[in-house]
Design a protein around this motif. Structure first.
Motif, PDB file in Angstrom:
ATOM      1  N   PHE A 162       3.347   1.878   2.547  1.00 53.84           N
ATOM      2  CA  PHE A 162       2.045   2.084   3.161  1.00 53.84           C
ATOM      3  C   PHE A 162       2.136   2.076   4.683  1.00 53.84           C
ATOM      4  CE2 PHE A 162       0.811   1.313  -1.139  1.00 53.84           C
ATOM      5  CZ  PHE A 162      -0.285   2.136  -1.300  1.00 53.84           C
ATOM      6  N   SER A 163       3.093   1.356   5.213  1.00 54.18           N
ATOM      7  CA  SER A 163       3.323   1.382   6.657  1.00 54.18           C
ATOM      8  C   SER A 163       3.797   2.767   7.093  1.00 54.18           C
ATOM      9  CB  SER A 163       4.355   0.316   7.041  1.00 54.18           C
ATOM     10  OG  SER A 163       4.666   0.390   8.397  1.00 54.18           O
ATOM     11  N   LEU A 164       4.706   3.341   6.337  1.00 54.71           N
ATOM     12  CA  LEU A 164       5.175   4.696   6.643  1.00 54.71           C
ATOM     13  C   LEU A 164       4.040   5.708   6.535  1.00 54.71           C
ATOM     14  CD1 LEU A 164       8.609   4.771   4.799  1.00 54.71           C
ATOM     15  CD2 LEU A 164       8.232   5.024   7.252  1.00 54.71           C
ATOM     16  N   LEU A 165       3.222   5.572   5.509  1.00 57.34           N
ATOM     17  CA  LEU A 165       2.118   6.508   5.325  1.00 57.34           C
ATOM     18  C   LEU A 165       1.073   6.377   6.424  1.00 57.34           C
ATOM     19  CD1 LEU A 165       1.616   6.280   1.464  1.00 57.34           C
ATOM     20  CD2 LEU A 165       2.739   8.110   2.752  1.00 57.34           C
ATOM     21  N   ALA A 166       0.963   5.201   7.017  1.00 57.46           N
ATOM     22  CA  ALA A 166      -0.019   4.980   8.081  1.00 57.46           C
ATOM     23  C   ALA A 166       0.471   5.459   9.442  1.00 57.46           C
ATOM     24  CB  ALA A 166      -0.367   3.498   8.165  1.00 57.46           C
ATOM     25  N   LEU A 182       2.183   0.599  -7.684  1.00 54.54           N
ATOM     26  CA  LEU A 182       2.286   1.053  -6.295  1.00 54.54           C
ATOM     27  C   LEU A 182       0.933   1.230  -5.622  1.00 54.54           C
ATOM     28  CD1 LEU A 182       5.093   3.737  -6.732  1.00 54.54           C
ATOM     29  CD2 LEU A 182       5.318   1.482  -5.678  1.00 54.54           C
ATOM     30  N   ASP A 183      -0.144   1.073  -6.384  1.00 60.82           N
ATOM     31  CA  ASP A 183      -1.510   1.230  -5.885  1.00 60.82           C
ATOM     32  C   ASP A 183      -1.706   2.616  -5.257  1.00 60.82           C
ATOM     33  OD1 ASP A 183      -4.146   0.472  -5.453  1.00 60.82           O
ATOM     34  OD2 ASP A 183      -3.712  -0.489  -3.537  1.00 60.82           O
ATOM     35  N   LEU A 184      -1.160   3.634  -5.907  1.00 61.59           N
ATOM     36  CA  LEU A 184      -1.268   4.992  -5.376  1.00 61.59           C
ATOM     37  C   LEU A 184      -2.707   5.486  -5.366  1.00 61.59           C
ATOM     38  CD1 LEU A 184       1.879   6.667  -6.981  1.00 61.59           C
ATOM     39  CD2 LEU A 184       1.629   5.693  -4.686  1.00 61.59           C
ATOM     40  N   GLY A 185      -3.521   4.978  -6.254  1.00 63.85           N
ATOM     41  CA  GLY A 185      -4.920   5.383  -6.296  1.00 63.85           C
ATOM     42  C   GLY A 185      -5.678   5.054  -5.024  1.00 63.85           C
ATOM     43  N   SER A 186      -5.151   4.125  -4.239  1.00 66.42           N
ATOM     44  CA  SER A 186      -5.822   3.771  -2.985  1.00 66.42           C
ATOM     45  C   SER A 186      -5.526   4.767  -1.869  1.00 66.42           C
ATOM     46  CB  SER A 186      -5.401   2.364  -2.535  1.00 66.42           C
ATOM     47  OG  SER A 186      -4.054   2.366  -2.091  1.00 66.42           O
ATOM     48  N   ILE A 187      -4.597   5.672  -2.108  1.00 68.10           N
ATOM     49  CA  ILE A 187      -4.246   6.674  -1.096  1.00 68.10           C
ATOM     50  C   ILE A 187      -5.260   7.806  -1.168  1.00 68.10           C
ATOM     51  CG2 ILE A 187      -2.506   8.304  -0.286  1.00 68.10           C
ATOM     52  CD1 ILE A 187      -0.391   6.463  -1.568  1.00 68.10           C
ATOM     53  N   LYS A 188      -6.131   7.863  -0.188  1.00 69.66           N
ATOM     54  CA  LYS A 188      -7.219   8.844  -0.191  1.00 69.66           C
ATOM     55  C   LYS A 188      -7.061   9.897   0.905  1.00 69.66           C
ATOM     56  CE  LYS A 188      -9.518   6.396  -3.248  1.00 69.66           C
ATOM     57  NZ  LYS A 188      -9.331   6.651  -4.636  1.00 69.66           N
ATOM     58  N   ASN A 189      -6.156   9.667   1.848  1.00 72.00           N
ATOM     59  CA  ASN A 189      -6.067  10.546   3.020  1.00 72.00           C
ATOM     60  C   ASN A 189      -4.959  11.594   2.923  1.00 72.00           C
ATOM     61  OD1 ASN A 189      -4.016   8.671   3.189  1.00 72.00           O
ATOM     62  ND2 ASN A 189      -4.115   8.503   5.420  1.00 72.00           N
ATOM     63  N   ARG A 190      -4.381  11.761   1.756  1.00 69.76           N
ATOM     64  CA  ARG A 190      -3.307  12.757   1.588  1.00 69.76           C
ATOM     65  C   ARG A 190      -3.127  13.059   0.110  1.00 69.76           C
ATOM     66  NH1 ARG A 190       0.660  10.982   4.730  1.00 69.76           N
ATOM     67  NH2 ARG A 190      -0.667   9.324   5.481  1.00 69.76           N
TER      68      ARG A 190
END
Length: 80
Positions: free
Chosen positions: A9-13, A44-52
């Motif tokens: 999540f740090s990389l994605l941010a 991995l809580d991928l469902g929380s990724i909303k910006n990509r």
């Protein structure tokens, strides 16, 4: 979020990855204790990724199962 996945999540941010999509290969699906793609999505809580855009697919590197699906998703993302 689990500390083990904080780096993801740090990389994605990071600003330099603002336009990056995420492909997750859930490998070793031939193993009896392998987590399914749905289980890994939750872990991995991928469902929380909303910006990509992101995609997870089950794979078996020995047989190649699932690799085509992941690569076709990448191709589709590159065309978009």
């Amino acid at each position: 979020m689990c500390r083990k996945f904080a780096e993801l999540f740090s990389l994605l941010a990071a600003q330099e990855h603002a336009n990056a999509q995420l492909l997750v290969f859930a490998n070793k699906q031939d193993m009896p204790n392998a987590k399914s793609p749905a289980e890994l999505t939750n872990i991995l809580d991928l469902g929380s990724i909303k910006n990509r855009e992101w995609f997870i697919c089950g794979t078996n590197a020995h047989t190649g199962q699932g690799l085509y699906d992941g690569l076709m998703w990448v191709k589709k993302q590159m065309k978009a």
